[in-house]
Structure formats: structure tokens, C-alpha cells
Design a protein around this motif. Structure first.
Motif, mmCIF file in Angstrom:
data_model
loop_
_atom_site.group_PDB
_atom_site.id
_atom_site.type_symbol
_atom_site.label_atom_id
_atom_site.label_comp_id
_atom_site.label_asym_id
_atom_site.label_seq_id
_atom_site.Cartn_x
_atom_site.Cartn_y
_atom_site.Cartn_z
ATOM 1 N N ILE A 1 0.879 -1.146 0.085
ATOM 2 C CA ILE A 1 -0.015 -0.096 0.135
ATOM 3 C C ILE A 1 0.898 1.245 0.120
ATOM 4 N N VAL A 2 0.581 2.128 -0.851
ATOM 5 C CA VAL A 2 1.322 3.598 -0.896
ATOM 6 C C VAL A 2 0.662 4.736 -0.450
ATOM 7 N N ASN A 3 1.378 5.769 -0.223
ATOM 8 C CA ASN A 3 0.572 7.070 0.047
ATOM 9 C C ASN A 3 0.427 7.820 -1.125
ATOM 10 N N GLU A 4 -0.083 8.957 -1.076
ATOM 11 C CA GLU A 4 -0.249 10.031 -2.307
ATOM 12 C C GLU A 4 1.019 10.469 -2.629
ATOM 13 N N THR A 5 1.856 10.719 -1.791
ATOM 14 C CA THR A 5 3.155 11.410 -2.369
ATOM 15 C C THR A 5 3.809 10.500 -2.972
ATOM 16 N N PHE A 6 3.768 9.075 -2.689
ATOM 17 C CA PHE A 6 4.733 8.107 -3.498
ATOM 18 C C PHE A 6 4.036 7.880 -4.705
ATOM 19 N N THR A 7 2.766 8.090 -4.888
ATOM 20 C CA THR A 7 2.105 8.132 -6.454
ATOM 21 C C THR A 7 2.683 9.328 -7.113
ATOM 22 N N LYS A 8 2.734 10.519 -6.560
ATOM 23 C CA LYS A 8 3.112 11.485 -6.931
ATOM 24 C C LYS A 8 4.644 11.650 -7.492
ATOM 25 N N LYS A 9 5.475 11.281 -6.595
ATOM 26 C CA LYS A 9 6.867 11.014 -6.921
ATOM 27 C C LYS A 9 7.334 10.102 -7.998
ATOM 28 N N PHE A 10 6.721 9.067 -8.007
ATOM 29 C CA PHE A 10 7.006 8.135 -9.245
ATOM 30 C C PHE A 10 6.211 7.976 -10.062
ATOM 31 N N GLY A 11 5.187 9.036 -10.281
ATOM 32 C CA GLY A 11 4.283 9.369 -11.788
ATOM 33 C C GLY A 11 3.227 8.135 -11.739
ATOM 34 N N LEU A 12 2.803 7.452 -10.715
ATOM 35 C CA LEU A 12 1.692 6.659 -10.987
ATOM 36 C C LEU A 12 0.242 7.211 -10.986
ATOM 37 N N GLY A 13 0.103 8.695 -10.676
ATOM 38 C CA GLY A 13 -1.226 9.263 -10.643
ATOM 39 C C GLY A 13 -2.326 8.609 -10.277
ATOM 40 N N GLN A 14 -3.436 8.272 -11.048
ATOM 41 C CA GLN A 14 -4.634 7.554 -10.710
ATOM 42 C C GLN A 14 -4.336 6.170 -10.919
ATOM 43 N N ASN A 15 -3.282 5.650 -11.474
ATOM 44 C CA ASN A 15 -3.229 4.196 -11.935
ATOM 45 C C ASN A 15 -2.389 3.256 -10.959
ATOM 46 N N ALA A 16 -2.191 3.901 -9.575
ATOM 47 C CA ALA A 16 -1.346 3.153 -8.832
ATOM 48 C C ALA A 16 -1.638 1.864 -8.548
ATOM 49 N N PRO B 1 -4.421 8.363 1.945
ATOM 50 C CA PRO B 1 -4.131 9.527 2.011
ATOM 51 C C PRO B 1 -2.697 9.861 2.655
ATOM 52 N N ASP B 2 -2.076 10.951 2.373
ATOM 53 C CA ASP B 2 -0.835 11.274 3.255
ATOM 54 C C ASP B 2 -1.072 11.371 4.799
ATOM 55 N N VAL B 3 -0.475 10.746 5.633
ATOM 56 C CA VAL B 3 -0.449 10.628 6.950
ATOM 57 C C VAL B 3 1.011 10.927 7.368
ATOM 58 N N LYS B 4 1.099 11.613 8.776
ATOM 59 C CA LYS B 4 2.530 12.023 9.266
ATOM 60 C C LYS B 4 3.378 10.383 9.634
ATOM 61 N N TYR B 5 4.443 10.507 9.147
ATOM 62 C CA TYR B 5 5.233 9.259 9.328
ATOM 63 C C TYR B 5 6.242 9.368 10.366
ATOM 64 N N SER B 6 7.322 10.422 10.527
ATOM 65 C CA SER B 6 8.100 10.344 11.636
ATOM 66 C C SER B 6 8.307 11.689 12.200
ATOM 67 N N GLU B 7 7.679 12.599 11.669
ATOM 68 C CA GLU B 7 7.757 14.133 12.542
ATOM 69 C C GLU B 7 6.429 14.760 12.204
ATOM 70 N N LYS C 1 6.260 18.001 12.199
ATOM 71 C CA LYS C 1 6.375 19.379 11.323
ATOM 72 C C LYS C 1 6.943 19.095 10.097
ATOM 73 N N ALA C 2 7.482 17.896 9.697
ATOM 74 C CA ALA C 2 8.368 17.749 8.527
ATOM 75 C C ALA C 2 7.391 17.221 7.296
ATOM 76 N N GLU C 3 7.633 17.816 6.242
ATOM 77 C CA GLU C 3 6.863 17.191 5.021
ATOM 78 C C GLU C 3 6.580 15.830 4.906
ATOM 79 N N ILE C 4 5.589 15.242 4.455
ATOM 80 C CA ILE C 4 5.071 13.774 4.490
ATOM 81 C C ILE C 4 5.942 13.237 3.405
ATOM 82 N N PRO C 5 6.835 12.248 3.681
ATOM 83 C CA PRO C 5 7.452 11.782 2.349
ATOM 84 C C PRO C 5 6.909 10.500 1.931
ATOM 85 N N PRO C 6 7.257 10.146 0.736
ATOM 86 C CA PRO C 6 6.773 8.977 0.046
ATOM 87 C C PRO C 6 6.973 8.025 0.699
ATOM 88 N N VAL C 7 5.961 7.126 1.132
ATOM 89 C CA VAL C 7 5.926 5.753 1.965
ATOM 90 C C VAL C 7 5.237 4.716 1.247
#
Length: 832
Positions: A591-606, A628-634, A636-642
Motif C-alpha cells: 500500500i502506498v501514500n499519495e506522495t509516493f504516487t506523485k513522486k513515481f508518476g503513478l497518478g490515478q493508476n497506482a 491519503p498522506d499521513v504523518k510518518y516520523s515528524e 512538522k516535517a513534510e510527508i515523505p513517499p511511503v
């Protein structure tokens, strides 16, 4: 002694003035001493070892290919492979010793006791000899205890563990102690006061680095030159400078990098490989040891030192104002002494003795304030910090307080002393001029002090406002997960030496036991703890994503149980959650988060796409859901691809974090968890037990700490400034009583008199506020890295600070203004 006795009697005869002065100084000096104590412990305190200034830490910034693992001892460019350590140790000629070390979590038990969750340190045989330490009992580890991998099951206990857990029993020597399921033999106890070489880590036990494979269940990192996991430091040889040592070590390091390690690098572009070959070691003098905490704490502590310095300056300005007012009342006494032949030098010395005595008493009371302030500050820190930082006043803090008190007494007592012993004092008194005490000069000086107080208060109010607004912004961050009524904790059966199969059975039994508790609505498990600062990453290949050797393919990851997201209130964007069917032997899924789909160009076809942690040719893990993007380690930090993998598809997991949601008050569950775990396995310690809300608070504790501390000091400073402003206005009115009488006799009404006072008030406030605003802007820029969602120049915060300062100034000036307006004209005309 005559001067001191006379000074003491003089101060006792003015208990109100002396009391206000001592209280003001105690608050200012106490706040400074508290922050200095924390700064000294975190940034200035040297290791209790031989010649700590000769110690140097090593790091090698630049490209790394392979795996790395770093902790609180430093950043990830400061870790080395075991093979590189041995090569440098064998060939270097500029250090008396090169040391490797690595902290680890451990379940520790001696003499059949129930294991406790503690901390250990794996060290090379050069560790204790290089530090120049002597044992409190037995012997310490040496070079002969670190020659063969896996062949030296020896342990040195920390003095703290030996004294608290074992009652300082000397019979522990040669006794077996179990560390992470492996039996070690106790050979000695480390010296008292030595807590390791990493701030934030207090090992209970020290074991040879070569035993890492047994402690970590055979991770096999010794032969792998692309596995970076140990920290290095050394001691300079006599007459060898840091620059010379750097040159000498890099002669060896560069050759190894180019001849041995460059051919092993995989997947690097030509440009990156060239940068890899050009890497060099950087040596830093490290008398405090190795730690990433000092860099994190440097800016906040420097800022708080500046804040408390401002508070002390405001308190000192009040003292100067009080001494000036008292000097005016003692003008006749000084004139008489001068006329009787007393020298001005003697009188100035006497008056300075009084101010220094005030400062010393204020400093002594300030030590009590400092300890109370430290206790309050440490109460805001995460659990476990009290073991590292202590609310104690060390000799260095006593010296700092003494110097501060002495300097305060001299600097802020000098002008009043000189003013009240002027050469023209006798002539002025004889002439009957009531304002002959240099009233104009004194008034200008007092006004300047008040302007300074108001300026500092404005700067502190704006700074505090910025931090409070930042904290409010942090509290509004959408975490993406439910934190209310969720209890979290960890267990690590692998640290008891359990097999992988036994680990899985224990996890399942514990999950079922927790789920059967009254009020528990769900139980979830995860490998990486939420919002705890822990980051686990992996480079991935993604279907359809083109990547060359230099493309960033890194993503954070976690391994989670079935129902993990629904348990934490996370609704999937598309696809499905993991189920119990996603187990070993079943198709691998993710299962991936939305930031993962954006970083790796999956869009709506993840959903349906494939990824791989291995190579581009083995895309063997299918994405079955997107969250959806949920906080990972911090927080305040930007949510990374997960990307998330099913726990049941990994049979090697040896420790887990549990998230237990309850419909009842979580306090009862917090009390019950240790008993539940004990019912499943009596030898298994419970780790990091807390509510998930508490975990979030601890993740942003620095924001809460700075906001509350800066806010408290800012309000204290404003209160002290208001007292100073009141004193100046009251003194000014007393000096202008005759003038006010003349004005009123000539027809001025009460309103015009009040206006005259308020005009003076407004002038002082505007000048002080304007100057303070410039200081606030500078402070805001310096603290920008600590702020969240707010700039160092925030109009709303500035407006609010100005309003608070204005209201406080108005209240401080209201009583003197009303009093001036009520002065009877005839009484004022007769005033002398």
C-alpha cells in the motif's frame, strides 16, 4: 568588614527597597543560571576522561552506496563500515588510538532476574584505553577482548546499573549476565560519573564490538564494506594538530577508497563515482563526545540564553533605578560625610559594597529560582531525558552565578554611586536647590533605563508571540491518523534471543490478549513507530518510472498488520487494506501514500502497478491500495513517499509497536498493559508505553518547551519593565511637584496634569517599543528555523505585542498620573 557591616545595616533599614531589588535580581539571575546549567550540560560539559580536548570525531561526507544506520551519536555521514575501521586502525600513524562504537537496545538480566529494557554500547577494544579510564571494579575491555568476531562474550557494567540494580555488589565479577538472549561474563564496572561518549545515551552495559552478530541475531555486517553502521573517534598523538591528523588519515583513507572500495560500488553514475573517489575524512575536536543532540539544541539554547539575558538586563535596570531613587534620599548624608572629610573614593566604595551585597543575596536566592526553573523545564521534556539532564547546580553554574552577581552589582551600582557623591554636592545642598543632585542627568539616565527595559520587553513579547503562534500552528497540523484514546507500546522478543517463529507466535498471542480487554475496539501493529523521529528507507523500482544511476528512488517504508489503517482512522483513497490472507506464500503486496504516487508518476493508476526493492527486472510487489498522506516520523516535517508491506509476509520481524484503541479512558489501559504483557511472557519488558497523543506531544516537545519558556520570560520581563516605568514616573512627579503646583495655580486643571504625565509615558513607550521592534525582527530571523508556519516578521504578532506593551505601560502610568492630578496647588508650592 566595616564596609560590609555598614552596607548590611543600611540595606536592612530599607526592607522594601532591598526586598524588591533582591526579588528582581533573583528572578533575572535564576533564569540565567537555569538556562546556563542546561547549556553547560548539553553543549559545554566535557567527558570525564583523560585530556578530553585531545579527542577528535571522524566523518566522511559524500556519496554512500549501500546501507547505513545512524542514531543519536551523529548524522549518517558519520558512520563507517567495520572493514574501513579496521583498515584505518591498522594503518594510521597520527592517533594514539582509533575507537569504534555503536549503541544498541537491550534486554538485560543478571542472576535470573526479570530482564529490563535497557541500553548497551558495543565498543572496540581501544575504547576504554583511548579514553584513559580506570575501572571502579575488576577491569575494563581492552584490545585482546576484540580480536575475533563472536568470540569474546565479555561485559563491563555501567556504574549506574551496578549501583542501582545490583546494590554495588562486588560479587558480580565473573558472573553471567544475559544481554539480548546471549550470556556474557561480567569482567568489570566502569568508573563512577562516566555515562558513555554519546549525549542522550546512557549505556547499562559495554560489550565488544565483535559480538554484534549475536546481539543482533547475525546481521552479518562485518565483511560488508557497503554497510555503514559504526561511529569513530580517536585521540591525537602528542604534538599532532587536527590539521596534521586530517592529512595523515586521509592519506590512508583516499587510497582505500580508490583502490578497494570504488570497484565495489554499484549503480553509480560516472559523476557520482568520481565524487565518491574524492571523498575525504573530516576531523572535529569533540571533548563533549559524539552526538547529534548538541546541534539540535544549539540554536534553541542560544536563543533562550539571549532571552534570559534580556530579563536580567531589565531586572538590573530596575535595581539602578531603585539605587538612584535611594541616592536622592541620602543626599544630605553623603554631603555631611564629604564635609567631614570622607573621600569620594571611600563613599563610592561603600555604595558599591551595598549594591554588590544586594546582587550577591539576589544571586543566592537566584540559585533556588534556578533549581525550580530547571525542574519545571525538565518536566516538559520527554520521558528519559531526566536520566541525561539533571536539575542540579554544578560548580561551573555556581561560578557563572557568582560572576554574574558580582558584575551586576558593580555595573548597575556604579552610576548611582558616582551620582550621589558628586563634587558639587555640598554646594548644591547649601544652596537649598532641591534638584541639585544632578536631577536632570539622573532623570535622563533613569529614562534611558526604562526605554531599554521597554525595548527588551517588546523584543521578548514579539519573540514569544512568534513561538506561541508557531506552536498553535503545530497543534493544528492534520496528522491524518486518530490519536485520541490510542495507547502505544513496543515489545522486542528478539532481544531475549527468541527465534523468528517464537516471535511471531508471541506477537499473535499478545494481540489476542489485548483485543480481549474490556473497551478495546482494535489492535494494530507496526514495525516503524509513528511520529517518533524514526525513519526507515529503501530505494525502489516502480513500474513505468524511468530512473538512471543518479535518480532519487528512495522511499520510506513500514510493515504493518491487517486492519492497521482502519484501526487508526485512515480511509483508503482507493484499493484495499491488508488482510490476514496477505501472508507468507501469498502474492507480495503493498500500500502506498499519495506522495509516493506523485513522486513515481503513478497518478490515478497506482492500484495494480508493481514495485520492487531488489532490481528493475524483478517488479514483484503489487500495489493494492492508496492511502491519503499521513504523518510518518515528524509532526512538522513534510510527508515523505511511503510504501507499506504486510507484517505477515516478513517472518524475520523481532520487535513491534502496538496501537491499541479503546472506547474507555486510556489511563486504565496504560496501567493494564504491563500485566497483559506479563501474562503472555513474564520475561518480556514493555518499552515506550504511552498514549499516541503523548507521543505526538513528545515529537514537538521542543516547540512546547521554547514557547512556554520564552512566553514566561517575556511576561516576567514585561512585569519588571512596568515596575521600572512606574518608578520613573512616580519619581519624576515627585521631582516636579513644585512645577505641577505652579501649573495648577496658573489655571491648569487635573486633566492637563494627567495629560502631561501620559505624554511622558507615551514618549518613553513609543521610543522603547520602536527600538524593541528592531530587536524583535533580528531575533525572529535568528529563530526562523525553529518556527512553523510563521515568519520572523508577523504583523499580527507585532500588533499584539505592541498592544500588550501599551496596556501594561498605561496601567503602570495610570497611578502616577492620577496622583499628580490630585496634588493640592498650595501644598505643591510649599514642597521642598
Amino acid at each position: 568588614m566595616i564596609n560590609i557591616r555598614l552596607a548590611a545595616r543600611t540595606l536592612i533599614r530599607s526592607p522594601l527597597v532591598s526586598g524588591i531589588a533582591i526579588a528582581s535580581l533573583a528572578l533575572g539571575i535564576g533564569a540565567n543560571a537555569a538556562i546556563f546549567s542546561m547549556t553547560e550540560q548539553m553543549l559545554l560539559s566535557k567527558l570525564p576522561v583523560r585530556a578530553p580536548d585531545e579527542l577528535v570525531a571522524l566523518k566522511a561526507p559524500g556519496p554512500q552506496s549501500g546501507s547505513n544506520s545512524c542514531n543519536q551519536a551523529g548524522e549518517c555521514d558519520e558512520v563507517f563500515s567495520y572493514q574501513m575501521f579496521r583498515d584505518l586502525e591498522r594503518e594510521q600513524t597520527v592517533l594514539t588510538g582509533l575507537v569504534a562504537h555503536r549503541a544498541f537496545g537491550g534486554n538485560i538480566a543478571l542472576r535470573g532476574q526479570t530482564p529490563i529494557s535497557g541500553e548497551g554500547m558495543m565498543v572496540s577494544g581501544s575504547y576504554f584505553p583511548t579514553l584513559g579510564l580506570n575501572p571502579a571494579l575488576g577491569r575494563l575491555l581492552g584490545p585482546d577482548d576484540d580480536q575475533t568476531i563472536g568470540a569474546h562474550p565479555l561485559a563491563v557494567l555501567s556504574y549506574g546499573y551496578w549501583s542501582t540494580q545490583l546494590g554495588s555488589d562486588p560479587a558480580v565479577l565473573n558472573q553471567p549476565i544475559m544481554v539480548n538472549g546471549t550470556d556474557f561474563t561480567v569482567v568489570g564496572v566502569a568508573p563512577r560519573g562516566f555515562h558513555g561518549t554519546t549525549l542522550g545515551s546512557q549505556p547499562d552495559v559495554y560489550v565488544p564490538l565483535t559480538m554484534e552478530g549475536l546481539l543482533k541475531q547475525g546481521t552479518g555486517r562485518f565483511e560488508n564494506r557497503r554497510s555503514f553502521w559504526i561511529y569513530l573517534f580517536g585521540r591525537l598523538k602528542p604534538e599532532v594538530s587536527v590539521a596534521q591528523a586530517t592529512t595523515g588519515l586521509n592519506t590512508v583513507y583516499t587510497r582505500i577508497i580508490n583502490e578497494v572500495e570504488a570497484p565495489l560500488q554499484k549503480g553509480m553514475s560516472d559523476q557520482t563515482l568520481q565524487r565518491f573517489k574524492e571523498k575525504s575524512l573530516v576531523l572535529t575536536v569533540s571533548p563533549q563526545g559524539q552526538s547529534s543532540i548538541d546541534e539540535e539544541a544549539r540554536i534553541p539554547l542560544t536563543l533562550l540564553l539571549a532571552v534570559t539575558g534580556f530579563v536580567l538586563l531589565i531586572a538590573c535596570a530596575n535595581i539602578a533605578n531603585l539605587l538612584l531613587a535611594r541616592a536622592a534620599g541620602r543626599s544630605t548624608e553623603m554631603a555631611v560625610r564629604l564635609s567631614l572629610g570622607a573621600s569620594r573614593t571611600r563613599l563610592v566604595a561603600q555604595l558599591l559594597t551595598e549594591s554588590i551585597l544586594l546582587a550577591i543575596v539576589g544571586g543566592l536566592v537566584g540559585l533556588l529560582v534556578a533549581r525550580g526553573t530547571l525542574l519545571l523545564m525538565l518536566a516538559m521534556f520527554p520521558a528519559g531525558v531526566n536520566e541525561v539532564l539533571r536539575a542540579e547546580i554544578k560548580p561551573s553554574v555556581l561560578l557563572y552565578t557568582a560572576i554574574l552577581s558580582l558584575a551586576t552589582g558593580i555595573v548597575f551600582g556604579l552610576f548611582p554611586a558616582l551620582q550621589s557623591t558628586r563634587k558639587d554636592l555640598i554646594t548644591s545642598i547649601r544652596s537649598g536647590a532641591m534638584h541639585a543632585l544632578g536631577a536632570r542627568a539622573a532623570m535622563r539616565f533613569r529614562s534611558a533605563l526604562v526605554v531599554t527595559q521597554l525595548a527588551l520587553s517588546m523584543a521578548l513579547l514579539v519573540s514569544a508571540g512568534l513561538f506561541v503562534k508557531s506552536l498553535v500552528n503545530v497543534s493544528k497540523v492534520d496528522l491524518g491518523v486518530q490519536t485520541d484514546n490510542v495507547v502505544t507500546f513496543a515489545v522486542s522478543p528478539e532481544l531475549n534471543g527468541y527465534s523468528n517463529q517464537r516471535n511471531q507466535i508471541l506477537f499473535n498471542e499478545l494481540r489476542d490478549a489485548l483485543a480481549s480487554e474490556p473497551g478495546v475496539t482494535s489492535v494494530a501493529m507496526g514495525l516503524v513507530p509513528l511520529m517518533s523521529g524514526s525513519n526507515w528507507g529503501n530505494s525502489v523500482y516502480v513500474q513505468g518510472f524511468e530512473a538512471d544511476a543518479d535518480t532519487d528512488r528512495n522511499s520510506r517504508y513500514n510493515e504493518i498488520s491487517a486492519g492497521y489503517f482502519s484501526s487508526l482512522g485512515v480511509a483508503l483513497r482507493s484499493g484495499r487494506e491488508f488482510t490476514e490472507a496477505d501472508a507468507l506464500g501469498a502474492p507480495q503486496v503493498a500500500i502506498v501514500n499519495e506522495t509516493f504516487t506523485k513522486k513515481f508518476g503513478l497518478g490515478q493508476n497506482a492500484v495494480g502497478a508493481y514495485i520492487s526493492r531488489g532490481s528493475r527486472d524483478t517488479l514483484n510487489i503489487q500495489i493494492v491500495g492508496v492511502i491519503p498522506d499521513v504523518k510518518y516520523s515528524e509532526v512538522k516535517a513534510e510527508i515523505p513517499p511511503v510504501f507499506y508491506l504486510p507484517l505477515k509476509q516478513d517472518s524475520t520481524v523481532g520487535s513491534l509497536y502496538f496501537y491499541v484503541t479503546t472506547s474507555l479512558e486510556p489511563t486504565a489501559l496504560l496501567r493494564g498493559v504491563p500485566g497483559i504483557v506479563k501474562g503472555v511472557d513474564p520475561t518480556l519488558p514493555v518499552e515506550e508505553l504511552k498514549t499516541l497523543s503523548k507521543q505526538v506531544e513528545e515529537n514537538v516537545f521542543l516547540d512546547r518547551f521554547i514557547s512556554s519558556t520564552a512566553g514566561t520570560f517575556a511576561l516576567l520581563a514585561t512585569l519588571l519593565a512596568a515596575i521600572g516605568l512606574y518608578g520613573v514616573l512616580a519619581y519624576s512627579i515627585a521631582q516636579r511637584t513644585r512645577e505641577i503646583g505652579v501649573r495648577m495655580a496658573l489655571g491648569a486643571d487635573a486633566a492637563s496634569v494627567r495629560g502631561m504625565v501620559m505624554k511622558q509615558l507615551g514618549r518613553l513607550t513609543l521610543i522603547g517599543g520602536g527600538l524593541g521592534l528592531m530587536g524583535a525582527i533580528a531575533l525572529g530571523k535568528a529563530a526562523q528555523s525553529l518556527l512553523y508556519g510563521v515568519t520572523g516578521l508577523d504583523p499580527a504578532v507585532i500588533a499584539l505585542a505592541a498592544a500588550i506593551l501599551g496596556v501594561v505601560s498605561l496601567l503602570a502610568g495610570l497611578v502616577p498620573a492620577l496622583r499628580a492630578a490630585r496634588i493640592p496647588p498650595m501644598q505643591a508650592l510649599r514642597y521642598e
